[in-house]
Design a protein around this motif. Structure first.
Motif, PDB file in Angstrom:
ATOM      1  N   ALA A  79       6.248   1.380   8.016  1.00  0.00           N
ATOM      2  CA  ALA A  79       5.437   1.300   9.102  1.00  0.00           C
ATOM      3  C   ALA A  79       4.612   2.571   9.470  1.00  0.00           C
ATOM      4  O   ALA A  79       3.407   2.524   9.372  1.00  0.00           O
ATOM      5  CB  ALA A  79       6.143   0.747  10.350  1.00  0.00           C
ATOM      6  N   ILE A  80       5.334   3.573   9.303  1.00  0.00           N
ATOM      7  CA  ILE A  80       4.730   4.729   9.330  1.00  0.00           C
ATOM      8  C   ILE A  80       3.843   5.226   8.118  1.00  0.00           C
ATOM      9  O   ILE A  80       2.591   5.766   8.505  1.00  0.00           O
ATOM     10  CB  ILE A  80       5.844   6.027   9.506  1.00  0.00           C
ATOM     11  CG1 ILE A  80       6.559   5.923  10.801  1.00  0.00           C
ATOM     12  CG2 ILE A  80       5.176   7.541   9.381  1.00  0.00           C
ATOM     13  CD1 ILE A  80       7.783   6.582  11.238  1.00  0.00           C
ATOM     14  N   ALA A  81       4.382   4.979   6.999  1.00  0.00           N
ATOM     15  CA  ALA A  81       3.540   5.144   5.709  1.00  0.00           C
ATOM     16  C   ALA A  81       2.026   4.451   5.852  1.00  0.00           C
ATOM     17  O   ALA A  81       1.039   4.847   5.543  1.00  0.00           O
ATOM     18  CB  ALA A  81       4.286   4.730   4.495  1.00  0.00           C
ATOM     19  N   GLU A  82       2.254   3.167   6.299  1.00  0.00           N
ATOM     20  CA  GLU A  82       0.913   2.474   6.341  1.00  0.00           C
ATOM     21  C   GLU A  82      -0.037   2.881   7.433  1.00  0.00           C
ATOM     22  O   GLU A  82      -1.506   2.872   7.105  1.00  0.00           O
ATOM     23  CB  GLU A  82       1.324   0.881   6.606  1.00  0.00           C
ATOM     24  CG  GLU A  82       2.197   0.058   5.511  1.00  0.00           C
ATOM     25  CD  GLU A  82       2.340  -1.338   5.769  1.00  0.00           C
ATOM     26  OE1 GLU A  82       2.435  -2.313   4.860  1.00  0.00           O
ATOM     27  OE2 GLU A  82       2.554  -1.619   6.975  1.00  0.00           O
ATOM     28  N   ILE A  83       0.472   3.176   8.691  1.00  0.00           N
ATOM     29  CA  ILE A  83      -0.485   3.817   9.713  1.00  0.00           C
ATOM     30  C   ILE A  83      -0.991   5.186   9.204  1.00  0.00           C
ATOM     31  O   ILE A  83      -2.110   5.392   9.521  1.00  0.00           O
ATOM     32  CB  ILE A  83       0.327   3.728  10.716  1.00  0.00           C
ATOM     33  CG1 ILE A  83      -0.716   3.464  12.196  1.00  0.00           C
ATOM     34  CG2 ILE A  83       1.017   5.048  11.205  1.00  0.00           C
ATOM     35  CD1 ILE A  83      -0.772   2.083  12.281  1.00  0.00           C
ATOM     36  N   THR A  84      -0.229   5.738   8.458  1.00  0.00           N
ATOM     37  CA  THR A  84      -0.633   7.270   8.259  1.00  0.00           C
ATOM     38  C   THR A  84      -1.572   7.362   7.027  1.00  0.00           C
ATOM     39  O   THR A  84      -2.654   7.911   7.169  1.00  0.00           O
ATOM     40  CB  THR A  84       0.434   8.040   7.469  1.00  0.00           C
ATOM     41  OG1 THR A  84       1.739   8.283   8.489  1.00  0.00           O
ATOM     42  CG2 THR A  84       0.073   9.379   7.021  1.00  0.00           C
ATOM     43  N   ASP A  85      -1.672   6.118   6.085  1.00  0.00           N
ATOM     44  CA  ASP A  85      -2.461   6.054   5.310  1.00  0.00           C
ATOM     45  C   ASP A  85      -3.865   5.575   5.615  1.00  0.00           C
ATOM     46  O   ASP A  85      -4.909   5.623   4.839  1.00  0.00           O
ATOM     47  CB  ASP A  85      -1.855   5.155   4.052  1.00  0.00           C
ATOM     48  CG  ASP A  85      -2.913   4.913   2.935  1.00  0.00           C
ATOM     49  OD1 ASP A  85      -3.165   6.564   2.138  1.00  0.00           O
ATOM     50  OD2 ASP A  85      -3.334   4.113   2.342  1.00  0.00           O
ATOM     51  N   ALA A  86      -3.918   4.772   6.783  1.00  0.00           N
ATOM     52  CA  ALA A  86      -4.976   4.062   7.217  1.00  0.00           C
ATOM     53  C   ALA A  86      -6.075   4.892   7.893  1.00  0.00           C
ATOM     54  O   ALA A  86      -5.592   6.012   8.730  1.00  0.00           O
ATOM     55  CB  ALA A  86      -4.714   3.043   8.081  1.00  0.00           C
ATOM     56  N   ASP A  87      -7.305   4.761   7.814  1.00  0.00           N
ATOM     57  CA  ASP A  87      -8.292   5.339   8.727  1.00  0.00           C
ATOM     58  C   ASP A  87      -8.466   4.723   9.921  1.00  0.00           C
ATOM     59  O   ASP A  87      -8.768   5.316  11.043  1.00  0.00           O
ATOM     60  CB  ASP A  87      -9.814   5.636   7.895  1.00  0.00           C
ATOM     61  CG  ASP A  87      -9.583   6.460   6.544  1.00  0.00           C
ATOM     62  OD1 ASP A  87      -8.842   7.465   6.828  1.00  0.00           O
ATOM     63  OD2 ASP A  87      -9.836   5.853   5.690  1.00  0.00           O
ATOM     64  N   VAL A  88      -8.560   3.093   9.569  1.00  0.00           N
ATOM     65  CA  VAL A  88      -9.077   2.391  10.733  1.00  0.00           C
ATOM     66  C   VAL A  88      -7.762   1.318  11.034  1.00  0.00           C
ATOM     67  O   VAL A  88      -7.626   0.819   9.766  1.00  0.00           O
ATOM     68  CB  VAL A  88     -10.296   1.751  10.721  1.00  0.00           C
ATOM     69  CG1 VAL A  88     -10.484   0.661  11.826  1.00  0.00           C
ATOM     70  CG2 VAL A  88     -11.337   2.709  10.671  1.00  0.00           C
ATOM     71  N   ILE A  89      -7.216   1.132  11.964  1.00  0.00           N
ATOM     72  CA  ILE A  89      -6.442   0.085  12.186  1.00  0.00           C
ATOM     73  C   ILE A  89      -6.786  -1.262  13.012  1.00  0.00           C
ATOM     74  O   ILE A  89      -7.318  -0.797  14.249  1.00  0.00           O
ATOM     75  CB  ILE A  89      -4.796   0.608  13.018  1.00  0.00           C
ATOM     76  CG1 ILE A  89      -4.237   1.747  12.071  1.00  0.00           C
ATOM     77  CG2 ILE A  89      -4.051  -0.551  13.019  1.00  0.00           C
ATOM     78  CD1 ILE A  89      -4.727   3.043  12.636  1.00  0.00           C
ATOM     79  N   VAL A  90      -6.696  -2.347  12.472  1.00  0.00           N
ATOM     80  CA  VAL A  90      -7.407  -3.650  13.383  1.00  0.00           C
ATOM     81  C   VAL A  90      -6.119  -4.505  13.485  1.00  0.00           C
ATOM     82  O   VAL A  90      -5.341  -4.875  12.656  1.00  0.00           O
ATOM     83  CB  VAL A  90      -8.453  -4.279  12.444  1.00  0.00           C
ATOM     84  CG1 VAL A  90      -8.997  -5.702  13.089  1.00  0.00           C
ATOM     85  CG2 VAL A  90      -9.621  -3.568  12.127  1.00  0.00           C
ATOM     86  N   ILE A  91      -5.918  -4.617  14.980  1.00  0.00           N
ATOM     87  CA  ILE A  91      -4.446  -5.291  15.032  1.00  0.00           C
ATOM     88  C   ILE A  91      -5.018  -6.557  15.805  1.00  0.00           C
ATOM     89  O   ILE A  91      -5.791  -6.691  16.943  1.00  0.00           O
ATOM     90  CB  ILE A  91      -3.829  -4.363  16.113  1.00  0.00           C
ATOM     91  CG1 ILE A  91      -3.506  -3.209  15.520  1.00  0.00           C
ATOM     92  CG2 ILE A  91      -2.480  -5.297  16.488  1.00  0.00           C
ATOM     93  CD1 ILE A  91      -2.724  -2.251  16.419  1.00  0.00           C
ATOM     94  N   GLY A  92      -4.428  -7.716  15.185  1.00  0.00           N
ATOM     95  CA  GLY A  92      -4.746  -9.251  15.706  1.00  0.00           C
ATOM     96  C   GLY A  92      -3.757  -9.163  16.916  1.00  0.00           C
ATOM     97  O   GLY A  92      -2.500  -9.060  16.701  1.00  0.00           O
ATOM     98  N   VAL A  93      -4.211  -9.693  17.987  1.00  0.00           N
ATOM     99  CA  VAL A  93      -3.151  -9.852  19.265  1.00  0.00           C
ATOM    100  C   VAL A  93      -3.301 -11.115  20.085  1.00  0.00           C
ATOM    101  O   VAL A  93      -4.334 -11.221  21.163  1.00  0.00           O
ATOM    102  CB  VAL A  93      -3.362  -8.459  20.238  1.00  0.00           C
ATOM    103  CG1 VAL A  93      -2.629  -8.593  21.336  1.00  0.00           C
ATOM    104  CG2 VAL A  93      -3.672  -7.121  19.631  1.00  0.00           C
ATOM    105  N   PRO A  94      -2.637 -11.971  19.500  1.00  0.00           N
ATOM    106  CA  PRO A  94      -2.612 -13.383  20.461  1.00  0.00           C
ATOM    107  C   PRO A  94      -1.556 -13.137  21.656  1.00  0.00           C
ATOM    108  O   PRO A  94      -0.710 -12.415  21.386  1.00  0.00           O
ATOM    109  CB  PRO A  94      -1.963 -14.430  19.435  1.00  0.00           C
ATOM    110  CG  PRO A  94      -1.229 -13.745  18.551  1.00  0.00           C
ATOM    111  CD  PRO A  94      -1.993 -12.361  18.264  1.00  0.00           C
TER     112      PRO A  94
END
Length: 198
Positions: A79-94
């Motif tokens: 989880a930390i590696a994915e978020i660290t690698d990203a510049d932008v995070i798009v979260i789908g929130v139902p």
């Protein structure tokens, strides 16, 4: 630009949060040619709900990890590696029962780790996940952005709080609302997509 798309809806192609997130990403890619998108479907590949072994692995120095702890902490590291690698995070929130889906909560529980994504200092807590842009694609059956039901919305306020605690303070929310309301549902998605600015 590296975009991380987090899906937390179990409804697949029928999901309004997925459709709204896809529209956000489409506009991001149009504005930033060459951007890449990594999709993590938290429903299809969920993070386990926290158990004792996960917590023990978080608070035990790596050199003292048992084989079980080494295995358990892999989820948090991912989880930390994915978020660290990203510049932008798009979260789908139902919205489910006024809050987020449990798969998204489980992801947050693995992401929030003392010494890795936040730390306590003499001046209080400090988020360590910085310089990220976050978009929330929130989908609700009713209208929760305003009016009598606003107090029941524990999606956006919670996510802004916990993401901000981790250092992600640049958060923009777009909403597709009223998808279960006869007078709103037919135009809900179109209206939400029209509201997107990136």
């Amino acid at each position: 630009m590296k975009i991380l798309n987090l899906i937390s809806s179990p409804r697949g192609g029928a999901s309004f949060s997925i459709k709204l997130a896809d529209a956000i990403i489409e506009k991001l890619q149009a504005a930033n040619p060459g951007s890449t998108v990594k999709v993590h479907d938290l429903v299809k590949t969920p993070f386990p709900h926290l158990e004792e072994v996960h917590l023990n692995s978080f608070f035990t120095p790596k050199e003292n990890h048992t084989p079980e702890m080494t295995e358990a902490i892999k989820h948090s590291d991912q989880a930390i590696a994915e978020i660290t690698d990203a510049d932008v995070i798009v979260i789908g929130v139902p919205m489910y029962n006024f809050s987020i889906h449990s798969t998204l909560k489980a992801w947050i529980d693995h992401l929030a780790r003392a010494g890795k994504t936040f730390q306590y200092t003499a001046n209080g807590p400090e988020g360590l996940v910085k310089n990220k842009k976050v978009y929330l694609a929130i989908a609700t059956g009713g209208v929760y952005s305003d009016g009598p039901m606003k107090a029941y919305d524990f999606t956006e306020p919670y996510l802004r709080t916990v993401l901000g605690f981790l250092g992600m303070t640049d958060v923009t929310a777009f909403r597709v609302e009223g998808v279960n309301m006869p007078d709103l549902k037919d135009q809900a998605l179109e209206k939400a997509i029209a509201s997107i600015t990136v």
